[in-house]
Design a protein around this motif. Structure first.
Motif, PDB file in Angstrom:
ATOM      1  N   ASP A   5       0.817  -1.215   0.000  1.00 47.50           N
ATOM      2  CA  ASP A   5       0.000   0.000   0.000  1.00 47.50           C
ATOM      3  C   ASP A   5       0.851   1.265   0.000  1.00 47.50           C
ATOM      4  N   ASP A   6       2.140   1.127  -0.334  1.00 46.49           N
ATOM      5  CA  ASP A   6       3.037   2.279  -0.426  1.00 46.49           C
ATOM      6  C   ASP A   6       3.220   2.671  -1.891  1.00 46.49           C
ATOM      7  N   PHE A   7       3.021   3.951  -2.186  1.00 43.46           N
ATOM      8  CA  PHE A   7       3.214   4.495  -3.527  1.00 43.46           C
ATOM      9  C   PHE A   7       4.331   5.530  -3.472  1.00 43.46           C
ATOM     10  N   VAL A   8       5.211   5.515  -4.460  1.00 41.03           N
ATOM     11  CA  VAL A   8       6.232   6.544  -4.608  1.00 41.03           C
ATOM     12  C   VAL A   8       6.122   7.043  -6.039  1.00 41.03           C
ATOM     13  N   SER A   9       6.003   8.360  -6.184  1.00 40.49           N
ATOM     14  CA  SER A   9       5.847   8.961  -7.505  1.00 40.49           C
ATOM     15  C   SER A   9       6.830  10.103  -7.662  1.00 40.49           C
ATOM     16  N   GLU A  10       7.177  10.395  -8.919  1.00 34.54           N
ATOM     17  CA  GLU A  10       8.007  11.560  -9.187  1.00 34.54           C
ATOM     18  C   GLU A  10       7.419  12.298 -10.370  1.00 34.54           C
ATOM     19  N   GLY A  11       7.622  13.604 -10.362  1.00 35.54           N
ATOM     20  CA  GLY A  11       7.110  14.413 -11.448  1.00 35.54           C
ATOM     21  C   GLY A  11       7.001  15.858 -11.040  1.00 35.54           C
ATOM     22  N   PRO A  12       6.426  16.680 -11.928  1.00 37.78           N
ATOM     23  CA  PRO A  12       6.224  18.079 -11.581  1.00 37.78           C
ATOM     24  C   PRO A  12       5.257  18.192 -10.399  1.00 37.78           C
ATOM     25  N   GLU A  13       5.477  19.174  -9.551  1.00 39.05           N
ATOM     26  CA  GLU A  13       4.667  19.315  -8.344  1.00 39.05           C
ATOM     27  C   GLU A  13       3.177  19.397  -8.653  1.00 39.05           C
ATOM     28  N   GLU A  14       2.804  20.105  -9.737  1.00 40.67           N
ATOM     29  CA  GLU A  14       1.381  20.216 -10.077  1.00 40.67           C
ATOM     30  C   GLU A  14       0.770  18.838 -10.320  1.00 40.67           C
ATOM     31  N   GLY A  15       1.498  17.979 -11.024  1.00 45.12           N
ATOM     32  CA  GLY A  15       1.009  16.626 -11.292  1.00 45.12           C
ATOM     33  C   GLY A  15       0.898  15.800 -10.027  1.00 45.12           C
ATOM     34  N   LEU A  16       1.878  15.949  -9.141  1.00 45.56           N
ATOM     35  CA  LEU A  16       1.843  15.202  -7.884  1.00 45.56           C
ATOM     36  C   LEU A  16       0.668  15.653  -7.021  1.00 45.56           C
ATOM     37  N   VAL A  41       9.500  18.435   2.288  1.00 44.66           N
ATOM     38  CA  VAL A  41      10.382  17.802   3.273  1.00 44.66           C
ATOM     39  C   VAL A  41      11.726  17.545   2.597  1.00 44.66           C
ATOM     40  N   GLN A  42      12.799  17.599   3.357  1.00 40.84           N
ATOM     41  CA  GLN A  42      14.122  17.333   2.801  1.00 40.84           C
ATOM     42  C   GLN A  42      14.599  15.919   3.124  1.00 40.84           C
ATOM     43  N   GLU A  43      13.850  15.221   3.992  1.00 43.20           N
ATOM     44  CA  GLU A  43      14.205  13.836   4.324  1.00 43.20           C
ATOM     45  C   GLU A  43      12.940  13.077   4.674  1.00 43.20           C
ATOM     46  N   LEU A  44      12.865  11.843   4.200  1.00 50.00           N
ATOM     47  CA  LEU A  44      11.735  10.989   4.551  1.00 50.00           C
ATOM     48  C   LEU A  44      12.150   9.531   4.492  1.00 50.00           C
ATOM     49  N   LYS A  45      11.293   8.670   5.008  1.00 56.06           N
ATOM     50  CA  LYS A  45      11.546   7.223   4.984  1.00 56.06           C
ATOM     51  C   LYS A  45      10.605   6.585   3.979  1.00 56.06           C
ATOM     52  N   ILE A  46      11.176   5.755   3.111  1.00 56.11           N
ATOM     53  CA  ILE A  46      10.406   4.974   2.146  1.00 56.11           C
ATOM     54  C   ILE A  46      10.817   3.525   2.328  1.00 56.11           C
ATOM     55  N   LEU A  47       9.889   2.697   2.800  1.00 56.22           N
ATOM     56  CA  LEU A  47      10.165   1.279   3.032  1.00 56.22           C
ATOM     57  C   LEU A  47      11.442   1.082   3.851  1.00 56.22           C
ATOM     58  N   ASN A  48      11.554   1.821   4.944  1.00 56.72           N
ATOM     59  CA  ASN A  48      12.685   1.760   5.877  1.00 56.72           C
ATOM     60  C   ASN A  48      14.007   2.214   5.274  1.00 56.72           C
ATOM     61  N   ARG A  49      13.952   2.926   4.163  1.00 56.96           N
ATOM     62  CA  ARG A  49      15.148   3.530   3.590  1.00 56.96           C
ATOM     63  C   ARG A  49      15.033   5.035   3.812  1.00 56.96           C
ATOM     64  N   ILE A  50      16.149   5.667   4.117  1.00 54.75           N
ATOM     65  CA  ILE A  50      16.148   7.110   4.324  1.00 54.75           C
ATOM     66  C   ILE A  50      16.477   7.772   2.989  1.00 54.75           C
ATOM     67  N   VAL A  51      15.597   8.665   2.557  1.00 53.95           N
ATOM     68  CA  VAL A  51      15.774   9.386   1.299  1.00 53.95           C
ATOM     69  C   VAL A  51      15.903  10.861   1.643  1.00 53.95           C
ATOM     70  N   THR A  52      16.997  11.473   1.176  1.00 56.91           N
ATOM     71  CA  THR A  52      17.309  12.853   1.524  1.00 56.91           C
ATOM     72  C   THR A  52      17.474  13.696   0.264  1.00 56.91           C
TER      73      THR A  52
END
Length: 80
Positions: A5-16, A41-52
């Motif tokens: 149930d985890d989604f990760v997306s990338e794109g222009p902010e308007e689209g997100l 945010v400048q840092e978050l956790k995705i599936l127990n990985r730290i993304v900065t």
């Protein structure tokens, strides 16, 4: 990327933001946007990985528990 149930997306902010509105119309969700602006945010956790978010790019740090789990599954806790 989708994992359970985890989604990760990338794109222009308007689209997100539009995708966020569409998903919130149907589901209870929590959203964070990683980026350079103060509203992001400048840092978050995705599936127990730290993304900065860094000035030179995005840094992904693996979950340190993965190595520990592999060592335990192979029975190598006392190995040198």
């Amino acid at each position: 990327m989708v994992h359970g149930d985890d989604f990760v997306s990338e794109g222009p902010e308007e689209g997100l933001l539009e995708m966020d509105r569409m998903l919130k119309a149907e589901f209870e969700i929590k959203t964070e946007i990683l980026g350079p602006e103060k509203r992001h945010v400048q840092e978050l956790k995705i599936l127990n990985r730290i993304v900065t978010w860094e000035k030179d790019g995005i840094m992904w740090e693996p979950d340190p528990r993965h190595a520990e789990l592999i060592i335990a599954q192979l029975g190598l806790e006392n190995a040198k």
